[in-house]
Write a protein that holds these residues in place. Structure first.
Motif: not given
Length: 373
Positions: A204-207, A268-271, A276-281
């Motif tokens: 997890p990196l941000w939420d 745009i989709w990736c951004a 929203w998800i904010g993790n390394s995966f």
């Protein structure tokens, strides 16, 4: 005057004359007008002084032809105003065939059924074995696994695209498209299902999901991203090989904004999903997707250049990879009624599909969990 005399005529080797003058003086009988698809519609203009004298052309005529040459040279310094490529997302109901769409429906049902039996079916499909092999190389690390899945898909997808000209010569455009789909689609399904099942793995990196306005921003960005679908995907009958597939060179609609809309839409989709998800995966997944799409920018340009040559170079000069760059640089002139190029049936279909995909997220998640990939 340039529009009246833009031909590449007799002064260039290999573009000679045709008619009685050529045959009577022992010259090769070749077309007067250049075979270039850009210049083929314009009248010829003679510009070789020695050849003009040999043909007995008077000095006044010769001077007029020299003016033609100068005007043609000036015109060639800037792209022609008219379209060179095709009109994107055009759809005429009167041109549609009930039989073609019935065949499409039958083929789609049959292909999806075959893919389920051979590839997807839990415990019997080959996808389980494929994923197990990939995970053995990645040591069951989710980030490494998704990168390998995307790499295999990219090699297969872009590799077959590169082989398309020779493949179509050998087995025909329709047969090659079927092979392309039967390879690319199953690999894409694995990538999508694995992503859904493992999207919250990793570090997890941000939420920011609880921050006011973030959900609305992510939803809006995701919605916009689907309007950057590559226009060839609108030709569904070609995608399914009901109509003969073609490598199109589009020039209107979304192509005025960017020559590589699928790459921009993916960015745009990736951004949106990374926010929203904010993790390394998610970061690794986005990096893998963008690496493939950025390669696709170069690869797509190369394929169009090989097929269309000079015509594509003209399209390239008045479009851009970076969105709106050609517009602000003055290379792309947006028509006053530019918005009408989006008020077409395919874009209404995209709107319905995007909304449907959003509301179908719970179904997609349940199906992915059921498969267990």
């Amino acid at each position: 005057m340039a529009s009246l005399c833009a031909g590449r005529a007799l002064g260039l080797a290999g573009q000679g004359l045709t008619g009685s003058h050529a045959s009577s003086r022992g010259l090769p009988a070749k077309p007067l007008v250049s075979r270039s698809p850009i210049l083929a519609k314009t009248p010829p203009c003679i510009r070789n002084r020695d050849l003009q004298q040999a043909l007995g052309i008077s000095v006044p005529h010769r001077r007029r032809s020299e003016v033609c040459v100068r005007a043609a040279s000036e015109e060639e310094s800037s792209p022609p105003a008219g379209l060179v490529g095709e009109d994107a997302a055009a759809f005429d109901v009167s041109q549609q065939s009930t039989k073609s769409w019935a065949i499409f429906t039958g083929l789609l049902t049959g292909v999806l059924g075959l893919i389920y039996l051979v590839w997807i079916q839990p415990g019997a499909g080959l996808a389980d074995d494929f994923l197990s092999t990939v995970e053995s190389f990645s040591n069951n690390n989710p980030e490494a696994t998704i990168l390998l899945i995307l790499f295999v898909f990219a090699v297969a997808h872009s590799g077959l695209a590169a082989l398309r000209p020779k493949g179509e010569q050998l087995i025909g455009a329709r047969a090659f498209r079927v092979i392309f789909a039967l390879v690319s689609l199953p690999l894409a399904i694995v990538a999508v299902v694995y992503f859904i099942n493992h999207r919250y793995d990793g570090i997890p990196l941000w939420d920011l999901r609880g921050v006011t306005g973030v959900h609305e921003l992510v939803w809006t960005l995701n919605f916009i991203s689907f309007y950057f679908l590559y226009p060839s995907t609108f030709n569904i009958l070609e995608v399914a090989a009901v109509d003969e597939p073609k490598l199109h060179m589009w020039e209107t609609g979304i192509m005025r904004i960017t020559r590589h809309p699928q790459m921009v839409g993916q960015a745009i989709w990736c951004a949106a999903h990374t926010l929203w998800i904010g993790n390394s995966f998610m970061l690794v997944t986005s990096a893998g997707l963008m690496a493939h799409h950025l390669f696709g920018c170069w690869h797509g340009d190369k394929r169009l250049s090989n097929k269309y040559g000079e015509a594509f170079e003209i399209v390239k000069t008045r479009t851009s990879t970076f969105p709106m760059q050609a517009v602000w640089e003055g290379r792309q002139k947006l028509p006053a009624d530019f918005y009408k190029e989006f008020l077409r049936a395919p874009y209404f279909a995209v709107t319905a599909f995007t909304l449907g995909a959003y509301y179908a997220h719970p179904i997609m998640q349940s199906a992915s969990f059921y498969l267990g990939w």
